[in-house]
Structures are given as C-alpha cells and as structure tokens.
Scaffold this motif. Structure first.
Motif, short mmCIF file in Angstrom:
data_model
loop_
_atom_site.label_atom_id
_atom_site.label_comp_id
_atom_site.label_asym_id
_atom_site.label_seq_id
_atom_site.Cartn_x
_atom_site.Cartn_y
_atom_site.Cartn_z
N GLU A 6 -5.99 -0.91 11.36
CA GLU A 6 -7.28 -1.71 11.02
C GLU A 6 -6.94 -3.34 10.85
O GLU A 6 -7.61 -4.08 11.46
CB GLU A 6 -7.75 -1.10 9.61
N ASP A 62 -2.78 3.78 8.97
CA ASP A 62 -4.26 3.62 9.23
C ASP A 62 -4.53 2.04 9.22
O ASP A 62 -5.14 1.25 9.82
CB ASP A 62 -5.11 4.32 8.43
N LEU A 63 -3.79 1.48 7.92
CA LEU A 63 -3.95 0.13 7.89
C LEU A 63 -3.62 -0.80 8.74
O LEU A 63 -3.94 -1.96 8.96
CB LEU A 63 -3.37 -0.21 6.24
N THR A 68 0.89 -1.39 -0.07
CA THR A 68 -0.08 0.06 0.04
C THR A 68 0.96 1.06 0.08
O THR A 68 2.07 1.18 0.33
CB THR A 68 -0.92 0.05 1.24
N SER A 69 0.47 2.43 -0.25
CA SER A 69 1.01 3.51 -0.28
C SER A 69 1.48 4.12 1.29
O SER A 69 0.71 3.59 1.95
CB SER A 69 0.00 4.61 -1.00
N GLN A 77 1.11 6.67 2.81
CA GLN A 77 0.18 7.60 3.47
C GLN A 77 -0.93 6.82 4.00
O GLN A 77 -1.45 7.09 5.09
CB GLN A 77 -0.52 8.53 2.26
N GLU A 78 -1.30 5.61 3.60
CA GLU A 78 -2.07 4.66 4.12
C GLU A 78 -1.77 3.85 5.11
O GLU A 78 -2.52 2.89 5.73
CB GLU A 78 -3.08 4.21 3.00
N GLN A 79 -0.56 3.24 5.27
CA GLN A 79 0.13 2.46 5.92
C GLN A 79 -0.19 2.60 7.57
O GLN A 79 -0.77 1.32 8.17
CB GLN A 79 1.72 2.26 5.77
#
Length: 97
Positions: A49, A45-46, A38-39, A41-43
C-alpha cells in the motif's frame, strides 16, 4: 545524482519506469522504517500500500506550485512576523480616546 524533482518530471512527462524505480528505491528506507511500527502480520500488505501511495503521489505531484528554498524561507519569515506582531499587539491594552 539526479534530483527527486527531475525524476518526478520524467515520470510525469514520459512515464519513465526507470525514474519511478529510482524514486521508489530512494523511499525504500522510509517505507521499511514505517513498517517496523506495525504488526508483522500487516507488514506485507502495508508495504504494498505504501509503495502504491508513493507511485500515486509521484504521478500527481504538482511541482509547478512548489516553493523554492528562498520562497519558502520568505513565507516562514512573513508568517513568523505576522504571528509575532499579533502576539505583541495582544500583550498591550488598547487605548480608547
């Protein structure tokens, strides 16, 4: 080393935080590897989750309805045998009297 199933039982029966932490530690490499897809920027949050999802799965996992190795092997053999038999039957024309 304690088995994953034993840790899961402790989490479910006794709400054992230490066992849950061990499970999360065991899954950490897989979670980190998944984040690389993933990018950046999203790591973050992911990551959160995925850890939440692992916790939910551990708490809800029904280990009573899980096949053991031999049960699983026998099921695969049954499925393979059924598929093989169906394939064999489809290769031969049906004789009508």
């Amino acid at each position: 080393m304690t088995r994953l199933i034993d840790l899961t039982k402790k989490v479910q029966k006794y709400n054992d935080a230490e066992s849950l932490e061990i499970v999360l530690t065991l899954f950490e490499p897989k979670i980190r590897a998944s984040l690389k897809e993933t990018s950046p920027q999203e790591q973050t949050d992911l990551y959160q989750e995925l850890k939440i999802r692992v916790i939910e799965i551990i708490r809800k996992y029904d280990y009573n309805n899980t096949y053991g190795f031999w049960e699983f092997t026998n099921r695969l053999k049954e499925q393979h045998g059924t598929e093989h038999q169906a394939k064999e039957n489809s290769n031969y024309p049906v004789k009508h009297s």
